[in-house]
Design a protein around this motif. Structure first.
Motif, PDB file in Angstrom:
ATOM      1  N   MET A  32      15.678   5.658   6.673  1.00 28.78           N
ATOM      2  CA  MET A  32      15.922   4.411   7.397  1.00 28.78           C
ATOM      3  C   MET A  32      15.277   3.210   6.719  1.00 28.78           C
ATOM      4  O   MET A  32      15.715   2.072   6.913  1.00 28.78           O
ATOM      5  N   ALA A  33      14.232   3.438   5.949  1.00 28.71           N
ATOM      6  CA  ALA A  33      13.423   2.349   5.397  1.00 28.71           C
ATOM      7  C   ALA A  33      14.237   1.288   4.648  1.00 28.71           C
ATOM      8  O   ALA A  33      14.041   0.090   4.874  1.00 28.71           O
ATOM      9  N   PRO A  34      15.152   1.675   3.737  1.00 29.44           N
ATOM     10  CA  PRO A  34      15.894   0.629   3.002  1.00 29.44           C
ATOM     11  C   PRO A  34      16.764  -0.233   3.917  1.00 29.44           C
ATOM     12  O   PRO A  34      17.055  -1.388   3.602  1.00 29.44           O
ATOM     13  N   LEU A  35      17.202   0.337   5.060  1.00 33.29           N
ATOM     14  CA  LEU A  35      18.061  -0.403   5.984  1.00 33.29           C
ATOM     15  C   LEU A  35      17.276  -1.396   6.823  1.00 33.29           C
ATOM     16  O   LEU A  35      17.804  -2.427   7.244  1.00 33.29           O
ATOM     17  N   ALA A  36      16.010  -1.083   7.080  1.00 30.41           N
ATOM     18  CA  ALA A  36      15.211  -1.919   7.977  1.00 30.41           C
ATOM     19  C   ALA A  36      14.746  -3.219   7.333  1.00 30.41           C
ATOM     20  O   ALA A  36      14.480  -4.195   8.028  1.00 30.41           O
ATOM     21  N   HIS A  37      14.591  -3.228   6.016  1.00 30.29           N
ATOM     22  CA  HIS A  37      14.104  -4.418   5.300  1.00 30.29           C
ATOM     23  C   HIS A  37      12.768  -4.894   5.895  1.00 30.29           C
ATOM     24  O   HIS A  37      12.516  -6.090   5.995  1.00 30.29           O
ATOM     25  N   ALA A  38      11.926  -3.933   6.299  1.00 30.52           N
ATOM     26  CA  ALA A  38      10.654  -4.295   6.919  1.00 30.52           C
ATOM     27  C   ALA A  38       9.619  -4.737   5.885  1.00 30.52           C
ATOM     28  O   ALA A  38       8.767  -5.581   6.176  1.00 30.52           O
ATOM     29  N   PHE A  39       9.677  -4.168   4.684  1.00 31.14           N
ATOM     30  CA  PHE A  39       8.750  -4.557   3.631  1.00 31.14           C
ATOM     31  C   PHE A  39       9.311  -5.766   2.882  1.00 31.14           C
ATOM     32  O   PHE A  39      10.451  -5.758   2.428  1.00 31.14           O
ATOM     33  N   SER A  40       8.507  -6.824   2.780  1.00 32.96           N
ATOM     34  CA  SER A  40       8.988  -8.043   2.122  1.00 32.96           C
ATOM     35  C   SER A  40       8.043  -8.523   1.018  1.00 32.96           C
ATOM     36  O   SER A  40       8.191  -9.628   0.514  1.00 32.96           O
ATOM     37  N   GLY A  41       7.074  -7.683   0.656  1.00 29.51           N
ATOM     38  CA  GLY A  41       6.126  -8.067  -0.395  1.00 29.51           C
ATOM     39  C   GLY A  41       6.653  -7.746  -1.784  1.00 29.51           C
ATOM     40  O   GLY A  41       7.850  -7.547  -1.987  1.00 29.51           O
ATOM     41  N   THR A  42       5.745  -7.686  -2.746  1.00 30.33           N
ATOM     42  CA  THR A  42       6.116  -7.419  -4.144  1.00 30.33           C
ATOM     43  C   THR A  42       5.205  -6.332  -4.713  1.00 30.33           C
ATOM     44  O   THR A  42       3.971  -6.465  -4.662  1.00 30.33           O
ATOM     45  N   LEU A  43       5.798  -5.260  -5.228  1.00 28.49           N
ATOM     46  CA  LEU A  43       5.001  -4.181  -5.806  1.00 28.49           C
ATOM     47  C   LEU A  43       4.472  -4.580  -7.180  1.00 28.49           C
ATOM     48  O   LEU A  43       5.151  -5.269  -7.942  1.00 28.49           O
ATOM     49  N   ARG A  44       3.255  -4.133  -7.475  1.00 23.76           N
ATOM     50  CA  ARG A  44       2.639  -4.384  -8.773  1.00 23.76           C
ATOM     51  C   ARG A  44       1.987  -3.109  -9.281  1.00 23.76           C
ATOM     52  O   ARG A  44       1.653  -2.200  -8.516  1.00 23.76           O
ATOM     53  N   TYR A  45       1.776  -3.067 -10.603  1.00 19.40           N
ATOM     54  CA  TYR A  45       1.034  -1.948 -11.174  1.00 19.40           C
ATOM     55  C   TYR A  45      -0.444  -2.146 -10.882  1.00 19.40           C
ATOM     56  O   TYR A  45      -0.956  -3.267 -10.894  1.00 19.40           O
ATOM     57  N   ARG A  46      -1.111  -1.040 -10.605  1.00 15.28           N
ATOM     58  CA  ARG A  46      -2.549  -1.096 -10.322  1.00 15.28           C
ATOM     59  C   ARG A  46      -3.284  -1.614 -11.569  1.00 15.28           C
ATOM     60  O   ARG A  46      -3.054  -1.114 -12.669  1.00 15.28           O
ATOM     61  N   PRO A  47      -4.130  -2.638 -11.402  1.00 10.33           N
ATOM     62  CA  PRO A  47      -4.882  -3.153 -12.561  1.00 10.33           C
ATOM     63  C   PRO A  47      -5.902  -2.121 -13.045  1.00 10.33           C
ATOM     64  O   PRO A  47      -6.286  -1.206 -12.319  1.00 10.33           O
TER      65      PRO A  47
END
Length: 510
Positions: free
Chosen positions: A393-408
């Motif tokens: 369901m996650a891709p349909l909900a669009h609940a996450f709106s941030g930006t993923l980054r690689y761990r420094p």
């Protein structure tokens, strides 16, 4: 020999139920009302001869003296459909009188779903007959009192939880609220529009009730501890035959946040009222600013500058459409309008176990029967969510709106605030906050639905997802399902991050 004068023969003006004067001799009427302008066009009555056309107009001129123009306008549309049917059945007939056979044939032509059209035609014909104008045959006058008709089916969208017209699920509702907050915080939504939408969602009023709000309808007092109490007097509608707007009111207590927004909105209205020379107390809470005041005067009884019902309804639909909120049920953008928001208020109240009397009060229904549809259906809006379903369901909900980054290389690198989750052994860093400002929300749960959050591409998010799902199952076993679902949107946001991390890992392995 003297000739009897009809309403149309004179140039005497007629006064509507709202006190507005109009000329019944005209064939096109534009009637200002508290809810907007209502028009009547008697030139277009398919198949009607000159005599019947005149009688229809004369009957409506009489009825407008004591009946709501909005209702009569809808009934004229239904009468026009009746005449259109008769004209199509017999194209060569010039209709000068309506008969019982005409009405029976019309009823037989209607599908079961549209049988309530016949009930509306019956109402206007009975009202027409009472005016004494004529145009109805003797057999029709005898048939009307004994004619059976069906009422309109009420509550189908609520009972079926229709994904396009019915109430929103909890996840859908929370998505809409979150999108509104983000739009206002980012400056995409103005203060007046945000205040309007907050009231629309919190109180579930009809658009006409919002259009008729005045500044004086909000009262502010203080408790002993210094906190403010906001009471909004909302005009009641549909409380009985021909009871007009702004004659009956219901007091609704607002939350501190909603009341504070209206205080800020009044500051905006203050400037508007000064420019237009209107006393602030009498000024509309949401004035029209698209046209000059004279053109927006709905009627001369103190409603200068108010928007019409259609304008408010259109604005609400436009704001909701521009949010572009997706549904987990359909995978597409939600079809949103105020009636759905209103139905959601009733359904959420029913899901909480509130009785019909309380729901009737919340919905401002005149009769408890109108609220029973929510009690009868009590839709199960709390879905059982396991890990597999959450990830789907996650891709349909669009609940996450941030930006993923690689761990420094070093977690502490940079001036951004590090977000942690608590593991069995210690705190584990899962990302950074890009806001660079104080936030009073509880991390890390609130972070996943925030656009400033920059989670790192690793597997710590899956640990949090498992924990949230476990807690949900425990709450379902111990307490009310509504309590167990409080983090559902966050669960979908975390699941979305987990999906993206997995996709990134697969690409890196290729």
């Amino acid at each position: 020999m003297s000739k009897t004068k009809t309403v149309a023969d004179t140039r005497t003006l007629v006064r509507t139920i709202d006190g507005v004067m109009f000329d019944p001799a005209e064939w096109y009427w534009d009637i200002p009302t508290p809810l907007g302008h209502v028009t009547f066009n008697f030139k277009y009555l398919p198949g009607a001869g000159a005599s019947l056309r005149q009688k229809v107009k004369d009957a409506f001129a009489v009825l407008l003296r004591a009946n709501a123009p909005e209702r009569l306008r809808r009934l004229l549309v239904r009468l026009r459909a009746f005449l259109k049917f008769l004209s199509a059945e017999h194209p060569d007939r010039e209709i000068d009188v309506l008969t019982a056979v005409d009405l029976e044939n019309y009823g037989a032509s209607l599908s079961m779903r549209h049988q309530y059209f016949l009930r509306q035609v019956k109402w206007i014909l009975v009202s027409w007959a009472k005016t004494g104008v004529g145009g109805l045959s003797h057999d029709l006058l005898l048939f009307l009192p004994v004619m059976e008709s069906r009422s309109h089916e009420v509550g189908a969208a609520v009972r079926t939880m229709d994904p396009e017209t019915g109430p929103l699920t909890d996840i859908e509702y929370e998505s809409v609220v979150a999108a509104l907050r983000d739009a206002f915080a980012s400056g995409k939504l103005s203060l007046p529009d945000y205040a309007l939408m907050v009231l629309a969602i919190a109180l579930g009023p009809r658009p006409s009730q919002l259009a008729l709000l005045k500044v004086k309808d909000l009262s502010i007092s203080q408790r002993d501890d210094g906190s403010k109490v906001y009471i909004l007097q909302v005009t009641r509608l549909k409380q009985g035959k021909n009871i007009r707007p702004r004659t009956l009111f219901k007091a609704r207590e607002l939350s501190t946040a909603a009341g504070g927004l209206l205080e800020q909105q009044i500051a905006v209205v203050t400037n508007w009222s000064e420019r237009n020379g209107i006393d602030l107390a009498e000024a509309p809470m949401f004035p029209s600013i698209t046209r000059s005041l004279p053109k927006r005067c709905i009627m001369p009884s103190g409603l200068e500058g108010h928007q019409g019902t259609k304008a408010v309804s259109t604005k609400i639909a436009r704001v909701l459409r521009d949010l572009r909120v997706f549904s987990v049920r359909t995978g597409a953008e939600m079809v949103l309008f105020q009636t759905r928001i209103r139905r959601t208020l009733g359904s959420r109240a029913a899901a909480e176990g509130l009785p019909a009397t309380v729901i009737a009060d919340l919905m401002d229904h005149s009769w408890v029967d109108s609220s029973l549809v929510y009690i009868e259906s009590r839709p199960e809006m709390i879905e059982r969510i396991d890990k597999a379903l959450a990830l789907k369901m996650a891709p349909l909900a669009h609940a996450f709106s941030g930006t993923l980054r690689y761990r420094p290389y070093l977690d502490g690198a940079g001036g951004e605030k590090t977000i942690h989750i608590e593991s069995l052994d210690s705190l584990e860093a899962i990302g950074k906050c890009g806001k660079l400002d104080f936030c009073g929300l509880a991390a890390p749960l609130a972070c996943y639905t925030c656009s400033y959050f920059n989670p790192w591409l690793d597997d710590n998010h899956e640990t949090l997802l498992d924990r949230l799902l476990t807690e949900r199952e425990e709450l379902l076993a111990m307490c009310d399902a509504r309590m167990a679902s409080v983090n559902d949107r966050t669960i979908l946001a975390v699941a979305d991050v987990v999906n993206r991390c997995r996709e990134a890992a697969l690409k890196g392995a290729e």
